[in-house]
Scaffold this motif. Structure first.
Motif, PDB file in Angstrom:
ATOM      1  N   PHE A  47      -2.950  28.945  14.002  1.00  0.00           N
ATOM      2  CA  PHE A  47      -2.479  28.499  15.315  1.00  0.00           C
ATOM      3  C   PHE A  47      -1.489  29.522  15.857  1.00  0.00           C
ATOM      4  CE2 PHE A  47       0.617  26.046  17.941  1.00  0.00           C
ATOM      5  CZ  PHE A  47      -0.238  25.792  19.007  1.00  0.00           C
ATOM      6  N   ARG A  48      -1.720  29.971  17.094  1.00  0.00           N
ATOM      7  CA  ARG A  48      -0.833  30.926  17.749  1.00  0.00           C
ATOM      8  C   ARG A  48      -0.289  30.315  19.030  1.00  0.00           C
ATOM      9  NH1 ARG A  48      -4.876  34.270  15.616  1.00  0.00           N
ATOM     10  NH2 ARG A  48      -4.066  35.878  14.198  1.00  0.00           N
ATOM     11  N   ILE A  49       1.015  30.229  19.117  1.00  0.00           N
ATOM     12  CA  ILE A  49       1.668  29.683  20.309  1.00  0.00           C
ATOM     13  C   ILE A  49       1.544  30.676  21.460  1.00  0.00           C
ATOM     14  CG2 ILE A  49       3.889  29.023  21.326  1.00  0.00           C
ATOM     15  CD1 ILE A  49       4.749  28.029  18.577  1.00  0.00           C
ATOM     16  N   THR A  50       1.128  30.186  22.613  1.00  0.00           N
ATOM     17  CA  THR A  50       1.055  31.027  23.805  1.00  0.00           C
ATOM     18  C   THR A  50       2.071  30.624  24.865  1.00  0.00           C
ATOM     19  OG1 THR A  50      -0.677  29.604  24.743  1.00  0.00           O
ATOM     20  CG2 THR A  50      -1.404  31.523  23.471  1.00  0.00           C
ATOM     21  N   SER A  56      18.436  31.943  24.439  1.00  0.00           N
ATOM     22  CA  SER A  56      18.917  30.571  24.668  1.00  0.00           C
ATOM     23  C   SER A  56      18.578  29.646  23.501  1.00  0.00           C
ATOM     24  CB  SER A  56      18.306  30.007  25.957  1.00  0.00           C
ATOM     25  OG  SER A  56      18.683  30.780  27.073  1.00  0.00           O
ATOM     26  N   GLY A  57      17.946  30.194  22.471  1.00  0.00           N
ATOM     27  CA  GLY A  57      17.599  29.398  21.308  1.00  0.00           C
ATOM     28  C   GLY A  57      16.310  28.627  21.450  1.00  0.00           C
ATOM     29  N   LYS A  58      15.508  28.930  22.498  1.00  0.00           N
ATOM     30  CA  LYS A  58      14.257  28.211  22.710  1.00  0.00           C
ATOM     31  C   LYS A  58      13.086  28.977  22.095  1.00  0.00           C
ATOM     32  CE  LYS A  58      15.627  25.799  26.938  1.00  0.00           C
ATOM     33  NZ  LYS A  58      15.271  25.508  28.347  1.00  0.00           N
ATOM     34  N   VAL A  59      12.165  28.225  21.497  1.00  0.00           N
ATOM     35  CA  VAL A  59      10.985  28.846  20.902  1.00  0.00           C
ATOM     36  C   VAL A  59      10.109  29.435  22.007  1.00  0.00           C
ATOM     37  CG1 VAL A  59       8.864  28.427  19.598  1.00  0.00           C
ATOM     38  CG2 VAL A  59      10.993  27.345  18.882  1.00  0.00           C
ATOM     39  N   THR A  60       9.680  30.680  21.830  1.00  0.00           N
ATOM     40  CA  THR A  60       8.856  31.359  22.827  1.00  0.00           C
ATOM     41  C   THR A  60       7.490  31.773  22.283  1.00  0.00           C
ATOM     42  OG1 THR A  60       9.868  33.472  22.226  1.00  0.00           O
ATOM     43  CG2 THR A  60      10.862  32.250  24.054  1.00  0.00           C
ATOM     44  N   ALA A  61       7.368  31.956  20.976  1.00  0.00           N
ATOM     45  CA  ALA A  61       6.107  32.411  20.397  1.00  0.00           C
ATOM     46  C   ALA A  61       6.083  32.071  18.916  1.00  0.00           C
ATOM     47  CB  ALA A  61       5.930  33.920  20.604  1.00  0.00           C
ATOM     48  N   GLY A  62       4.894  32.153  18.334  1.00  0.00           N
ATOM     49  CA  GLY A  62       4.779  31.900  16.904  1.00  0.00           C
ATOM     50  C   GLY A  62       3.339  32.035  16.450  1.00  0.00           C
ATOM     51  N   SER A  63       3.161  32.279  15.166  1.00  0.00           N
ATOM     52  CA  SER A  63       1.836  32.371  14.571  1.00  0.00           C
ATOM     53  C   SER A  63       1.880  31.718  13.201  1.00  0.00           C
ATOM     54  CB  SER A  63       1.409  33.835  14.447  1.00  0.00           C
ATOM     55  OG  SER A  63       0.129  33.933  13.869  1.00  0.00           O
ATOM     56  N   PHE A  64       0.941  30.809  12.957  1.00  0.00           N
ATOM     57  CA  PHE A  64       0.983  30.004  11.740  1.00  0.00           C
ATOM     58  C   PHE A  64      -0.380  29.996  11.056  1.00  0.00           C
ATOM     59  CE2 PHE A  64       3.707  28.421  15.058  1.00  0.00           C
ATOM     60  CZ  PHE A  64       4.951  28.429  14.449  1.00  0.00           C
ATOM     61  N   SER A  65      -0.372  30.060   9.739  1.00  0.00           N
ATOM     62  CA  SER A  65      -1.595  30.056   8.948  1.00  0.00           C
ATOM     63  C   SER A  65      -1.616  28.826   8.048  1.00  0.00           C
ATOM     64  CB  SER A  65      -1.677  31.327   8.097  1.00  0.00           C
ATOM     65  OG  SER A  65      -2.855  31.343   7.332  1.00  0.00           O
ATOM     66  N   ILE A  66      -2.770  28.170   8.007  1.00  0.00           N
ATOM     67  CA  ILE A  66      -2.948  26.963   7.198  1.00  0.00           C
ATOM     68  C   ILE A  66      -4.043  27.243   6.174  1.00  0.00           C
ATOM     69  CG2 ILE A  66      -3.539  24.508   7.238  1.00  0.00           C
ATOM     70  CD1 ILE A  66      -2.739  24.589  10.262  1.00  0.00           C
ATOM     71  N   THR A  76      -7.546  28.239  15.748  1.00  0.00           N
ATOM     72  CA  THR A  76      -8.781  28.756  15.169  1.00  0.00           C
ATOM     73  C   THR A  76      -9.108  28.005  13.894  1.00  0.00           C
ATOM     74  OG1 THR A  76      -8.351  30.966  16.065  1.00  0.00           O
ATOM     75  CG2 THR A  76      -9.953  30.799  14.269  1.00  0.00           C
ATOM     76  N   MET A  77     -10.317  27.463  13.820  1.00  0.00           N
ATOM     77  CA  MET A  77     -10.773  26.720  12.644  1.00  0.00           C
ATOM     78  C   MET A  77     -12.287  26.879  12.534  1.00  0.00           C
ATOM     79  SD  MET A  77     -10.144  22.673  11.709  1.00  0.00           S
ATOM     80  CE  MET A  77     -11.116  22.050  13.085  1.00  0.00           C
ATOM     81  N   ILE A  78     -12.763  27.113  11.336  1.00  0.00           N
ATOM     82  CA  ILE A  78     -14.199  27.280  11.070  1.00  0.00           C
ATOM     83  C   ILE A  78     -14.816  28.327  11.992  1.00  0.00           C
ATOM     84  CG2 ILE A  78     -16.234  25.982  10.321  1.00  0.00           C
ATOM     85  CD1 ILE A  78     -14.803  23.429  10.876  1.00  0.00           C
TER      86      ILE A  78
END
Length: 202
Positions: free
Chosen positions: A113-116, A64-74, A137-139
């Motif tokens: 950051f990981r989308i749940t 349906s084009g909706k975001v369901t998950a993701g993982s991001f690194s900063i 997750t930080m430090i």
């Protein structure tokens, strides 16, 4: 007449199959690192500083084009400052933010950051249309956060924008936390997300 009816029926079945094949398929997106940023604002009672981090990662959408998950690194080393004009003073500020007093870059080079979960958000005074929940997750510490976001998908491009406050003390960033000290930094840091994605090449 029967042959014509069968021909029409067959044509309608083909049309339905073609229409179904054109529905939005689940897609993996890659963060466009050139356009995307995580902006920050840290404040003391009498002044503040602003800047940004780069961000990379991927996120997924359903049929349906909706975001369901993701993982991001900063990457913490990518931190920049917007408001200090003098290069030497700016470098001093950024080096201090990378030190053990704050992000401790040498030991913890990235925040993640990981989308749940992503939920529809309908009753709101802002343009936000989703509530994003995930693990940040930080430090070396991980805690759950939730925030409103505006998620838009146009063609093969997607954007996720949002603004919220993050309490640094929750992740153990405890330096300069005494209101009676010469330098007191407020616990809450303003975060603004400006993330743009494009389809991940297969």
């Amino acid at each position: 007449m029967k042959m014509k009816f069968y021909h029409w029926s067959f044509a309608l079945l083909l049309l339905a199959a073609c229409s179904k094949s054109k529905t939005t398929a689940p897609t993996n997106f890659k963060v466009d690192e050139g356009q995307s940023a995580v902006e920050w604002k840290g404040s003391a009672p009498d002044h503040f500083h602003t800047g940004a981090f780069r961000v990379s990662g991927t996120f997924n959408t359903n049929d349906s084009g909706k975001v369901t998950a993701g993982s991001f690194s900063i990457p913490i080393a990518s931190i920049t400052n917007f408001d200090v004009a003098d290069p030497a003073t700016q470098k001093q500020l950024l080096d201090h933010l990378k030190s053990p007093d704050f992000f401790n870059l040498a030991i913890h080079p990235d925040a993640v950051f990981r989308i749940t979960k992503v939920e529809d958000l309908k009753e709101t005074m802002s343009s936000a249309n989703a509530k994003v929940t995930g693990d940040f997750t930080m430090i070396g510490q991980t805690h759950g956060i939730s925030f409103p976001a505006t998620i838009l998908k146009q063609g093969n491009q997607i954007s996720v924008q949002g603004a919220f406050k993050l309490n640094r003390l929750q992740w153990g960033m405890n330096s300069f936390n005494d209101p009676a000290a010469p330098l007191y930094i407020l616990p809450e840091v303003n975060i603004t997300l400006k993330i743009y994605g494009k389809p991940l090449e297969k």
